[in-house]
Design a protein around this motif. Structure first.
Motif, PDB file in Angstrom:
ATOM      1  N   VAL A  78       0.858  -1.185   0.000  1.00  0.00           N
ATOM      2  CA  VAL A  78       0.000   0.000   0.000  1.00  0.00           C
ATOM      3  C   VAL A  78       0.892   1.232   0.000  1.00  0.00           C
ATOM      4  O   VAL A  78       2.008   1.210   0.532  1.00  0.00           O
ATOM      5  CB  VAL A  78      -0.984   0.025   1.196  1.00  0.00           C
ATOM      6  CG1 VAL A  78      -2.025  -1.063   1.067  1.00  0.00           C
ATOM      7  CG2 VAL A  78      -0.275  -0.074   2.512  1.00  0.00           C
ATOM      8  N   PRO A  79       0.436   2.333  -0.594  1.00  0.00           N
ATOM      9  CA  PRO A  79       1.304   3.497  -0.766  1.00  0.00           C
ATOM     10  C   PRO A  79       1.699   4.216   0.527  1.00  0.00           C
ATOM     11  O   PRO A  79       2.752   4.824   0.575  1.00  0.00           O
ATOM     12  CB  PRO A  79       0.505   4.432  -1.668  1.00  0.00           C
ATOM     13  CG  PRO A  79      -0.898   3.950  -1.598  1.00  0.00           C
ATOM     14  CD  PRO A  79      -0.860   2.510  -1.229  1.00  0.00           C
ATOM     15  N   ALA A  80       0.873   4.148   1.566  1.00  0.00           N
ATOM     16  CA  ALA A  80       1.193   4.900   2.785  1.00  0.00           C
ATOM     17  C   ALA A  80       0.481   4.308   3.988  1.00  0.00           C
ATOM     18  O   ALA A  80      -0.498   3.577   3.848  1.00  0.00           O
ATOM     19  CB  ALA A  80       0.775   6.361   2.611  1.00  0.00           C
ATOM     20  N   ASN A  81       0.966   4.671   5.184  1.00  0.00           N
ATOM     21  CA  ASN A  81       0.316   4.242   6.417  1.00  0.00           C
ATOM     22  C   ASN A  81      -1.135   4.727   6.481  1.00  0.00           C
ATOM     23  O   ASN A  81      -1.992   4.029   7.000  1.00  0.00           O
ATOM     24  CB  ASN A  81       1.075   4.754   7.640  1.00  0.00           C
ATOM     25  CG  ASN A  81       2.216   3.840   8.031  1.00  0.00           C
ATOM     26  OD1 ASN A  81       2.340   2.730   7.533  1.00  0.00           O
ATOM     27  ND2 ASN A  81       3.052   4.320   8.929  1.00  0.00           N
ATOM     28  N   SER A  82      -1.377   5.923   5.963  1.00  0.00           N
ATOM     29  CA  SER A  82      -2.739   6.461   6.014  1.00  0.00           C
ATOM     30  C   SER A  82      -3.701   5.597   5.207  1.00  0.00           C
ATOM     31  O   SER A  82      -4.853   5.407   5.585  1.00  0.00           O
ATOM     32  CB  SER A  82      -2.775   7.905   5.525  1.00  0.00           C
ATOM     33  OG  SER A  82      -2.327   7.985   4.189  1.00  0.00           O
ATOM     34  N   THR A  83      -3.227   5.035   4.103  1.00  0.00           N
ATOM     35  CA  THR A  83      -4.056   4.130   3.306  1.00  0.00           C
ATOM     36  C   THR A  83      -4.361   2.871   4.098  1.00  0.00           C
ATOM     37  O   THR A  83      -5.502   2.393   4.115  1.00  0.00           O
ATOM     38  CB  THR A  83      -3.339   3.758   1.990  1.00  0.00           C
ATOM     39  OG1 THR A  83      -3.026   4.952   1.286  1.00  0.00           O
ATOM     40  CG2 THR A  83      -4.192   2.853   1.125  1.00  0.00           C
ATOM     41  N   LEU A  84      -3.360   2.335   4.775  1.00  0.00           N
ATOM     42  CA  LEU A  84      -3.564   1.146   5.590  1.00  0.00           C
ATOM     43  C   LEU A  84      -4.550   1.438   6.716  1.00  0.00           C
ATOM     44  O   LEU A  84      -5.469   0.657   6.960  1.00  0.00           O
ATOM     45  CB  LEU A  84      -2.234   0.643   6.158  1.00  0.00           C
ATOM     46  CG  LEU A  84      -2.349  -0.615   7.022  1.00  0.00           C
ATOM     47  CD1 LEU A  84      -2.839  -1.805   6.203  1.00  0.00           C
ATOM     48  CD2 LEU A  84      -1.016  -0.924   7.667  1.00  0.00           C
ATOM     49  N   THR A  85      -4.385   2.561   7.380  1.00  0.00           N
ATOM     50  CA  THR A  85      -5.278   2.946   8.469  1.00  0.00           C
ATOM     51  C   THR A  85      -6.721   3.041   7.982  1.00  0.00           C
ATOM     52  O   THR A  85      -7.645   2.614   8.668  1.00  0.00           O
ATOM     53  CB  THR A  85      -4.820   4.287   9.083  1.00  0.00           C
ATOM     54  OG1 THR A  85      -3.467   4.133   9.540  1.00  0.00           O
ATOM     55  CG2 THR A  85      -5.694   4.702  10.242  1.00  0.00           C
ATOM     56  N   HIS A  86      -6.892   3.564   6.780  1.00  0.00           N
ATOM     57  CA  HIS A  86      -8.218   3.662   6.167  1.00  0.00           C
ATOM     58  C   HIS A  86      -8.857   2.274   6.034  1.00  0.00           C
ATOM     59  O   HIS A  86     -10.066   2.124   6.223  1.00  0.00           O
ATOM     60  CB  HIS A  86      -8.098   4.339   4.795  1.00  0.00           C
ATOM     61  CG  HIS A  86      -9.295   4.202   3.936  1.00  0.00           C
ATOM     62  ND1 HIS A  86     -10.423   4.979   4.098  1.00  0.00           N
ATOM     63  CD2 HIS A  86      -9.557   3.365   2.897  1.00  0.00           C
ATOM     64  CE1 HIS A  86     -11.318   4.621   3.193  1.00  0.00           C
ATOM     65  NE2 HIS A  86     -10.819   3.652   2.452  1.00  0.00           N
TER      66      HIS A  86
END
Length: 87
Positions: free
Chosen positions: A42-50
């Motif tokens: 995934v491109p970023a932690n924020s994407t994973l958190t989503h």
């Protein structure tokens, strides 16, 4: 568990990245965010958190905090009730 939670679980598992998260956690007792980001690409932690939020909301995952790290684990009994083929 009620029927509303079942709907939330199936809706969460209907998204491919969330399904991958659950499959990863079915293989390991727990994973940190960084490990999941690396394995899922995934491109970023924020994407994973989503993607983690709906899985936490429907009680498929639990989170354990240790310092600044968060470790996620699968609620196997919940998954066994709604999607046992994933175990």
């Amino acid at each position: 568990m009620n029927d509303d939670n079942g709907v939330k679980i199936y809706k969460a598992l209907g998204e491919p990245t969330r399904l991958q998260i659950v499959k990863l956690l079915a293989q390991k007792p727990e994973l940190a965010c960084l490990e999941m980001v690396n394995q899922l690409k995934v491109p970023a932690n924020s994407t994973l958190t989503h993607h983690l939020k709906p899985l936490l909301d429907c009680e498929l995952l639990t989170v354990r905090r240790e310092g600044t790290f968060r470790y996620y684990s699968l609620q196997r009994e919940v998954l066994a009730q709604y999607a046992p083929a994933l175990l």
